[in-house]
Design a protein around this motif. Structure first.
Motif, PDB file in Angstrom:
ATOM      1  N   ARG A  18       0.847  -1.154  -0.038  1.00  0.00           N
ATOM      2  CA  ARG A  18      -0.010   0.054   0.032  1.00  0.00           C
ATOM      3  C   ARG A  18       0.852   1.305   0.121  1.00  0.00           C
ATOM      4  O   ARG A  18       2.082   1.055   0.449  1.00  0.00           O
ATOM      5  N   PHE A  19       0.502   2.227  -0.384  1.00  0.00           N
ATOM      6  CA  PHE A  19       1.038   3.355  -0.614  1.00  0.00           C
ATOM      7  C   PHE A  19       0.099   4.597  -0.213  1.00  0.00           C
ATOM      8  O   PHE A  19      -1.193   4.448  -0.357  1.00  0.00           O
ATOM      9  N   ARG A  20       0.706   5.830   0.116  1.00  0.00           N
ATOM     10  CA  ARG A  20      -0.155   7.169   0.250  1.00  0.00           C
ATOM     11  C   ARG A  20       0.822   8.473  -0.512  1.00  0.00           C
ATOM     12  O   ARG A  20       1.933   8.441  -0.495  1.00  0.00           O
ATOM     13  N   VAL A  21      -0.142   9.011  -1.130  1.00  0.00           N
ATOM     14  CA  VAL A  21       0.126  10.239  -1.694  1.00  0.00           C
ATOM     15  C   VAL A  21       0.026  11.466  -1.183  1.00  0.00           C
ATOM     16  O   VAL A  21      -1.510  11.693  -0.847  1.00  0.00           O
ATOM     17  N   THR A  22       0.735  12.286  -0.773  1.00  0.00           N
ATOM     18  CA  THR A  22       0.436  13.598   0.195  1.00  0.00           C
ATOM     19  C   THR A  22       0.836  14.911  -0.601  1.00  0.00           C
ATOM     20  O   THR A  22       0.746  16.004  -0.070  1.00  0.00           O
ATOM     21  N   ALA A  23       1.072  14.833  -2.002  1.00  0.00           N
ATOM     22  CA  ALA A  23       1.676  15.907  -2.446  1.00  0.00           C
ATOM     23  C   ALA A  23       1.030  15.753  -4.161  1.00  0.00           C
ATOM     24  O   ALA A  23       1.090  14.701  -4.525  1.00  0.00           O
ATOM     25  N   GLN A  24       0.676  16.978  -4.518  1.00  0.00           N
ATOM     26  CA  GLN A  24       0.038  16.876  -6.144  1.00  0.00           C
ATOM     27  C   GLN A  24       0.962  16.265  -6.946  1.00  0.00           C
ATOM     28  O   GLN A  24       2.112  16.756  -6.948  1.00  0.00           O
ATOM     29  N   PRO A  25       0.779  15.504  -7.954  1.00  0.00           N
ATOM     30  CA  PRO A  25       1.630  15.086  -8.884  1.00  0.00           C
ATOM     31  C   PRO A  25       1.797  16.354  -9.857  1.00  0.00           C
ATOM     32  O   PRO A  25       1.224  17.464  -9.986  1.00  0.00           O
ATOM     33  N   ILE A  26       3.221  16.446 -10.213  1.00  0.00           N
ATOM     34  CA  ILE A  26       3.887  17.441 -11.124  1.00  0.00           C
ATOM     35  C   ILE A  26       3.630  17.219 -12.527  1.00  0.00           C
ATOM     36  O   ILE A  26       3.430  18.243 -13.275  1.00  0.00           O
ATOM     37  N   MET A  27       2.793  16.087 -13.058  1.00  0.00           N
ATOM     38  CA  MET A  27       2.456  16.035 -14.400  1.00  0.00           C
ATOM     39  C   MET A  27       1.814  14.273 -14.442  1.00  0.00           C
ATOM     40  O   MET A  27       2.178  13.690 -13.458  1.00  0.00           O
ATOM     41  N   SER A  28       0.886  14.280 -15.443  1.00  0.00           N
ATOM     42  CA  SER A  28       0.407  12.947 -15.658  1.00  0.00           C
ATOM     43  C   SER A  28       0.852  12.492 -17.176  1.00  0.00           C
ATOM     44  O   SER A  28       0.819  13.396 -17.991  1.00  0.00           O
ATOM     45  N   ALA A  29       0.870  11.169 -17.531  1.00  0.00           N
ATOM     46  CA  ALA A  29       1.299  10.702 -18.541  1.00  0.00           C
ATOM     47  C   ALA A  29       0.659   9.469 -18.964  1.00  0.00           C
ATOM     48  O   ALA A  29       0.390   8.565 -17.918  1.00  0.00           O
ATOM     49  N   VAL A  30       0.966   8.833 -20.019  1.00  0.00           N
ATOM     50  CA  VAL A  30       0.898   7.656 -20.485  1.00  0.00           C
ATOM     51  C   VAL A  30       2.087   7.171 -21.599  1.00  0.00           C
ATOM     52  O   VAL A  30       2.459   8.147 -22.253  1.00  0.00           O
ATOM     53  N   CYS A  31       2.395   5.892 -21.298  1.00  0.00           N
ATOM     54  CA  CYS A  31       3.756   5.697 -22.005  1.00  0.00           C
ATOM     55  C   CYS A  31       3.382   4.528 -22.936  1.00  0.00           C
ATOM     56  O   CYS A  31       2.876   3.440 -22.551  1.00  0.00           O
ATOM     57  N   HIS A  32       3.651   4.572 -24.172  1.00  0.00           N
ATOM     58  CA  HIS A  32       3.247   3.512 -25.273  1.00  0.00           C
ATOM     59  C   HIS A  32       4.237   2.797 -25.624  1.00  0.00           C
ATOM     60  O   HIS A  32       3.925   1.876 -26.504  1.00  0.00           O
ATOM     61  N   CYS A  33       5.458   2.794 -25.362  1.00  0.00           N
ATOM     62  CA  CYS A  33       6.554   2.199 -25.523  1.00  0.00           C
ATOM     63  C   CYS A  33       6.202   0.562 -25.293  1.00  0.00           C
ATOM     64  O   CYS A  33       5.586   0.187 -24.362  1.00  0.00           O
ATOM     65  N   THR A  34       6.896  -0.156 -26.094  1.00  0.00           N
ATOM     66  CA  THR A  34       6.652  -1.839 -25.926  1.00  0.00           C
ATOM     67  C   THR A  34       7.193  -2.293 -24.714  1.00  0.00           C
ATOM     68  O   THR A  34       6.345  -3.278 -24.241  1.00  0.00           O
ATOM     69  N   GLY A  35       7.959  -1.742 -24.006  1.00  0.00           N
ATOM     70  CA  GLY A  35       8.300  -2.164 -22.597  1.00  0.00           C
ATOM     71  C   GLY A  35       7.336  -1.994 -21.738  1.00  0.00           C
ATOM     72  O   GLY A  35       7.066  -2.752 -20.920  1.00  0.00           O
ATOM     73  N   CYS A  36       6.636  -0.799 -21.776  1.00  0.00           N
ATOM     74  CA  CYS A  36       5.402  -0.487 -20.680  1.00  0.00           C
ATOM     75  C   CYS A  36       4.234  -1.350 -21.044  1.00  0.00           C
ATOM     76  O   CYS A  36       3.645  -1.731 -20.414  1.00  0.00           O
ATOM     77  N   GLN A  37       4.146  -1.537 -22.677  1.00  0.00           N
ATOM     78  CA  GLN A  37       2.716  -2.496 -22.797  1.00  0.00           C
ATOM     79  C   GLN A  37       3.192  -3.759 -22.413  1.00  0.00           C
ATOM     80  O   GLN A  37       2.375  -4.550 -21.891  1.00  0.00           O
ATOM     81  N   LYS A  38       4.366  -4.222 -22.279  1.00  0.00           N
ATOM     82  CA  LYS A  38       4.680  -5.794 -21.887  1.00  0.00           C
ATOM     83  C   LYS A  38       4.527  -5.684 -20.148  1.00  0.00           C
ATOM     84  O   LYS A  38       3.932  -6.931 -19.760  1.00  0.00           O
ATOM     85  N   MET A  39       5.016  -4.744 -19.522  1.00  0.00           N
ATOM     86  CA  MET A  39       5.102  -4.679 -18.283  1.00  0.00           C
ATOM     87  C   MET A  39       3.886  -4.520 -17.499  1.00  0.00           C
ATOM     88  O   MET A  39       3.381  -4.892 -16.533  1.00  0.00           O
ATOM     89  N   SER A  40       3.095  -3.771 -18.040  1.00  0.00           N
ATOM     90  CA  SER A  40       1.554  -3.187 -17.601  1.00  0.00           C
ATOM     91  C   SER A  40       0.602  -4.391 -18.344  1.00  0.00           C
ATOM     92  O   SER A  40      -0.504  -4.452 -17.560  1.00  0.00           O
ATOM     93  N   GLY A  41       0.969  -5.126 -19.362  1.00  0.00           N
ATOM     94  CA  GLY A  41      -0.005  -6.093 -19.906  1.00  0.00           C
ATOM     95  C   GLY A  41      -1.292  -5.240 -20.540  1.00  0.00           C
ATOM     96  O   GLY A  41      -2.418  -5.874 -20.856  1.00  0.00           O
ATOM     97  N   GLY A  42      -1.046  -4.205 -21.000  1.00  0.00           N
ATOM     98  CA  GLY A  42      -1.961  -3.236 -21.636  1.00  0.00           C
ATOM     99  C   GLY A  42      -1.505  -2.509 -22.730  1.00  0.00           C
ATOM    100  O   GLY A  42      -0.250  -2.579 -23.251  1.00  0.00           O
ATOM    101  N   ALA A  43      -2.359  -1.565 -23.461  1.00  0.00           N
ATOM    102  CA  ALA A  43      -1.987  -0.687 -24.509  1.00  0.00           C
ATOM    103  C   ALA A  43      -0.712   0.246 -24.122  1.00  0.00           C
ATOM    104  O   ALA A  43      -0.152   0.649 -24.907  1.00  0.00           O
TER     105      ALA A  43
END
Length: 156
Positions: A18-43
């Protein structure tokens, strides 16, 4: 796209980490690289760039997994091996949290897309900034400023 209600909590699929976030993110993103596709099991993988000082693991001890590529430390739950967050060696200001692991991820909207050169043809996101690989380093100050301005305007 709006600010997150903080603190925000989340965890892996099995609940052993489990984790807790107490500061606003500084940016949001999606990564389409094939490495991220394989690690996430998604697009693509989802990312919230969270200030390190505003993130804590509250349960479990992450283990390194995924690629052992120099410079990237992918942290996973030791039980179910869910990919939880990534640290970039030499970058102490933020880490990349998998946004979909928040208990309430409904507010996630990507601000940037990376590695569109490797994205699946049918994938579309509302991200206003799209890059064939990663944004050039000199683009980050403006992107971070634009994201902060956008989030601040939504808080009103």
């Amino acid at each position: 796209m709006s600010a997150y209600a903080l603190p925000a909590e989340g965890g892996c699929r099995c609940g052993a980490m489990r984790f807790r976030v107490t500061a606003q993110p500084i940016m949001s993103a999606v990564c389409h690289c094939t490495g991220c596709q394989k690690m996430s099991g998604g697009a693509f993988s989802t990312t919230l760039m969270v200030p390190v000082a505003g993130f804590e693991v509250t349960k479990g001890n992450p283990v390194r997994g995924g690629t052992k590529k120099p410079g990237l430390v992918h942290n996973h739950c030791p039980e179910c091996l869910s990919w939880v967050f990534t640290r970039i060696e030499g970058v102490d200001a933020f880490l990349n949290l998998r946004a979909t692991l928040l208990d309430d991820a409904t507010g996630f909207d990507p601000f940037i897309e990376t590695y569109t050169s490797e994205k699946l043809a049918w994938v579309e996101t509302p991200a206003p900034h799209k890059y064939e690989t990663f944004p050039p380093m000199d683009a980050f100050p403006a992107l971070l400023g634009d994201y902060a301005t956008l989030i601040a305007s939504e808080e009103r």
